[in-house]
Design an enzyme around this catalytic site. Structure first.
Site, PDB file in Angstrom:
ATOM      1  N   GLU A 277       0.823  -1.208   0.000  1.00 21.24           N
ATOM      2  CA  GLU A 277       0.000   0.000   0.000  1.00 21.24           C
ATOM      3  C   GLU A 277       0.857   1.258   0.000  1.00 21.24           C
ATOM      4  O   GLU A 277       0.408   2.328  -0.423  1.00 21.24           O
ATOM      5  CB  GLU A 277      -0.918  -0.012   1.227  1.00 21.24           C
ATOM      6  CG  GLU A 277      -2.201   0.765   1.035  1.00 21.24           C
ATOM      7  CD  GLU A 277      -3.220   0.481   2.122  1.00 21.24           C
ATOM      8  OE1 GLU A 277      -4.298  -0.040   1.804  1.00 21.24           O
ATOM      9  OE2 GLU A 277      -2.929   0.774   3.304  1.00 21.24           O
ATOM     10  N   HIS A 298       6.471 -27.510  -1.081  1.00 24.48           N
ATOM     11  CA  HIS A 298       5.785 -28.660  -1.681  1.00 24.48           C
ATOM     12  C   HIS A 298       4.669 -28.231  -2.628  1.00 24.48           C
ATOM     13  O   HIS A 298       3.900 -29.074  -3.092  1.00 24.48           O
ATOM     14  CB  HIS A 298       5.226 -29.565  -0.583  1.00 24.48           C
ATOM     15  CG  HIS A 298       6.291 -30.221   0.240  1.00 24.48           C
ATOM     16  ND1 HIS A 298       6.734 -31.511   0.018  1.00 24.48           N
ATOM     17  CD2 HIS A 298       7.030 -29.753   1.270  1.00 24.48           C
ATOM     18  CE1 HIS A 298       7.685 -31.817   0.888  1.00 24.48           C
ATOM     19  NE2 HIS A 298       7.883 -30.760   1.661  1.00 24.48           N
ATOM     20  N   LYS A 414     -13.948   0.942  -4.051  1.00 27.35           N
ATOM     21  CA  LYS A 414     -14.997   1.377  -3.129  1.00 27.35           C
ATOM     22  C   LYS A 414     -16.076   2.172  -3.872  1.00 27.35           C
ATOM     23  O   LYS A 414     -17.277   1.967  -3.650  1.00 27.35           O
ATOM     24  CB  LYS A 414     -14.403   2.230  -2.004  1.00 27.35           C
ATOM     25  CG  LYS A 414     -13.493   1.475  -1.048  1.00 27.35           C
ATOM     26  CD  LYS A 414     -12.966   2.416   0.029  1.00 27.35           C
ATOM     27  CE  LYS A 414     -11.990   1.733   0.960  1.00 27.35           C
ATOM     28  NZ  LYS A 414     -11.465   2.663   1.988  1.00 27.35           N
TER      29      LYS A 414
END
Length: 427
Positions: A277, A298, A414
């Protein structure tokens, strides 16, 4: 308490660093003259935190701790990641302490919230809701659910003693609501952004309720502040920032933070927000990712070993002393052929896996490996590493010439969501 080891990068950092630029940025940081300098309050926080408020938090936390089994920490992003990182790093994943911290407001998953409600129905619980504005969607709607659950369970008068809000000192929806309903409040400082806020009441209050020694967290942060003062590469935070910036300028796109301890997974999530950010702006910045080894060896190990080169480098957290250790038991039949490991403890085997992976990835795979050497996983170390990473990030972002302290890009989704939900005032 943190040493940056570059032996496995095949880079002589002293030959590639622009030391004059580092010194210039150092002055920008300490004099608070760089981009976003209004949000450098964390820089002196280990000295300047509000001691009176801290003692008040201790009193409220002790009372709350005596009455509950579970504290629901409601927040998203920097309002919960640092707290959860500290809780899991210090107490581990299966601690037997009196108060459990669980987290809400970090998702809109109906299944998660429903199951959490069911879990809490037979628990004595309290709430710590964390939001600067009080209007952030995820914590806002979650708080409505858990506030109602608590009030229905114990009544409004008792709920007042079990709900604490961490918010703005004077304004905002959460401050207004808390004052109206009589909830205790503590302050999010105006000069410290969310992802830098773990050492403020945002992180410290719920950690106090958990029983973690927050005095030691502050001691660790203060130790980091006092040690990381030089304007050259003897400053380990700057050393980390410079090597990251050099690799970025060489074309690398991703910094993968690697831990060999499961209880550090949330620390890697906090780190991803801090760096992602802060740096991902103006079409710049490394992508912060994370893996837990040996688990991810793995699954992703094949890609790391033989996938595209010059795309990713690794930052490896090496813990010198585990919180606990145990030996591999002897099996008389030895069907699995693993009795040869009984001479070693689990930590010794884990450290050997770390060494083997570093050799495989850095030598055979030609992938730079930065090693951050931590002494242990405790409260003081947590305070130290928070300050270390915040300082390293600030230097790193200024080397990119971006503002470390804003996040304009997160507003785009948003707006689209609010528009689709027909929020009043959104066109």
């Amino acid at each position: 308490m943190i040493k940056v080891n570059l032996d496995h990068t095949n880079i002589d950092i002293n030959k590639v660093v622009d030391l004059n630029k580092v010194k210039q940025i150092h002055q920008m940081i300490i004099n608070k003259t760089g981009k976003g300098n209004d949000y450098l309050g964390w820089l002196n926080w280990p000295n300047d935190y509000n001691k009176t408020e801290y003692e008040q938090m201790k009193q409220v936390a002790n009372k709350l701790r005596s009455e509950i089994e579970v504290l629901v920490v409601i927040g998203i992003g920097g309002s919960y990641l640092g707290c959860r990182a500290a809780d899991e790093m210090i107490r581990g994943l299966y601690h037997q302490d009196k108060v459990e911290l669980i987290y809400a407001g970090n998702t809109m998953s109906s299944t998660y919230i429903y199951q959490l409600v069911e879990y809490l129905k037979n628990k004595n619980f309290g709430i710590c809701v964390i939001s600067k504005s009080g209007t952030t969607t995820e914590p806002g709607i979650s708080f409505r659910v858990f506030e109602k659950l608590l009030v229905d369970k114990v009544g409004l008068n008792k709920a007042k003693d079990l709900i604490v809000a961490i918010t703005d000192k004077n304004k905002g929806a959460l401050k207004q609501l808390a004052d109206k309903k009589g909830y205790q409040t503590f302050v999010i400082p105006n000069d410290i952004g969310g992802r830098f806020s773990v050492l403020t009441p945002v992180g410290i209050f719920p950690l106090l309720v958990s029983g973690i020694n927050t005095d030691n967290i502050f001691n660790g942060a203060l130790k980091a502040k006092n040690e990381l003062i030089n304007d050259d590469l003897s400053n380990q935070a700057y050393k980390y920032a410079v090597i990251r910036n050099y690799l970025y300028n060489q074309g690398y796109k991703t910094d993968a933070l690697i831990s060999y301890e499961l209880q550090l997974q949330m620390l890697t999530e906090w780190w991803k927000q801090l760096f992602g950010e802060s740096e991902g702006k103006d079409n710049k910045g490394l992508l912060p990712s994370s893996m837990i080894f040996s688990t991810d060896l793995h699954s992703l190990g094949q890609w790391v070993q033989e996938g595209p080169r010059n795309v990713m480098f690794e930052t490896i957290i090496k813990i010198e002393k585990p919180n606990y250790d145990l030996n591999v038991p002897i099996d008389e039949d030895n069907y699995d052929g693993l009795n040869y490991l009984t001479k070693n403890s689990f930590h010794q085997i884990n450290q050997t896996a770390l060494k083997g992976a570093i050799q495989a990835h850095s030598v055979t795979g030609n992938m730079p490996n930065i090693v951050l050497e931590f002494e242990k996983m405790d409260d003081e170390q947590f305070g130290y590493l928070v300050y270390f990473f915040e300082l390293a990030l600030t230097m790193s972002a200024y080397l990119l010439d971006v503002n470390p302290f804003n996040q304009p890009g997160v507003e785009v989704y948003k707006y689209n969501m609010f528009k689709l939900l027909n929020k009043p005032g959104i066109k």
